[in-house]
Design a protein around this motif. Sequence first.
Motif, PDB file in Angstrom:
ATOM      1  N   GLN A   3       0.863  -1.178   0.000  1.00  0.00           N
ATOM      2  CA  GLN A   3       0.000   0.000   0.000  1.00  0.00           C
ATOM      3  C   GLN A   3       0.898   1.226   0.000  1.00  0.00           C
ATOM      4  N   ASN A   4       0.642   2.190  -0.899  1.00  0.00           N
ATOM      5  CA  ASN A   4       1.469   3.388  -1.002  1.00  0.00           C
ATOM      6  C   ASN A   4       0.824   4.543  -0.252  1.00  0.00           C
ATOM      7  N   ASN A   5       1.607   5.212   0.587  1.00  0.00           N
ATOM      8  CA  ASN A   5       1.154   6.407   1.294  1.00  0.00           C
ATOM      9  C   ASN A   5       2.096   7.537   0.929  1.00  0.00           C
ATOM     10  N   ARG A   6       1.553   8.615   0.379  1.00  0.00           N
ATOM     11  CA  ARG A   6       2.377   9.742  -0.036  1.00  0.00           C
ATOM     12  C   ARG A   6       2.838  10.535   1.180  1.00  0.00           C
ATOM     13  N   LEU A  62      11.030  18.809  -6.495  1.00  0.00           N
ATOM     14  CA  LEU A  62      11.096  18.081  -7.764  1.00  0.00           C
ATOM     15  C   LEU A  62      10.639  16.631  -7.671  1.00  0.00           C
ATOM     16  N   CYS A  63      10.574  16.087  -6.455  1.00  0.00           N
ATOM     17  CA  CYS A  63      10.295  14.662  -6.294  1.00  0.00           C
ATOM     18  C   CYS A  63       9.013  14.432  -5.489  1.00  0.00           C
ATOM     19  N   GLU A  64       8.474  13.217  -5.653  1.00  0.00           N
ATOM     20  CA  GLU A  64       7.354  12.756  -4.850  1.00  0.00           C
ATOM     21  C   GLU A  64       7.845  11.560  -4.038  1.00  0.00           C
ATOM     22  N   PHE A  65       7.402  11.475  -2.799  1.00  0.00           N
ATOM     23  CA  PHE A  65       7.879  10.439  -1.877  1.00  0.00           C
ATOM     24  C   PHE A  65       6.711   9.615  -1.393  1.00  0.00           C
ATOM     25  N   PHE A  66       6.897   8.296  -1.396  1.00  0.00           N
ATOM     26  CA  PHE A  66       5.846   7.386  -0.975  1.00  0.00           C
ATOM     27  C   PHE A  66       6.408   6.374   0.006  1.00  0.00           C
ATOM     28  N   GLU A  67       5.656   6.173   1.076  1.00  0.00           N
ATOM     29  CA  GLU A  67       5.990   5.164   2.078  1.00  0.00           C
ATOM     30  C   GLU A  67       5.430   3.840   1.587  1.00  0.00           C
ATOM     31  N   MET A  68       6.233   2.814   1.686  1.00  0.00           N
ATOM     32  CA  MET A  68       5.773   1.484   1.300  1.00  0.00           C
ATOM     33  C   MET A  68       5.394   0.715   2.563  1.00  0.00           C
ATOM     34  N   LYS A  69       4.136   0.304   2.643  1.00  0.00           N
ATOM     35  CA  LYS A  69       3.649  -0.480   3.773  1.00  0.00           C
ATOM     36  C   LYS A  69       3.216  -1.845   3.249  1.00  0.00           C
TER      37      LYS A  69
END
Length: 71
Positions: A3-6, A62-69
Amino acid sequence: MAQNNRLVTDQDFKEAMEREVRIRVFQDDHVVGSGGIVTRFDEASIVILAGVSELTYYSRKLCEFFEMKKR
């Protein structure tokens, strides 16, 4: 399945850093980093540790960050 959480706010990055969750980084709709953990952040950049001595600096603008759960 993952599940991706921004991550957007300072609080998001602080929590991710404290829990040492894995991060995926996108720039221009392409994956530029995956599997590292947040070690530092400020208003301009995020520092991610991907290996024993592999630090990478990413721009917050410039970037987007996503937590991987894992579910």
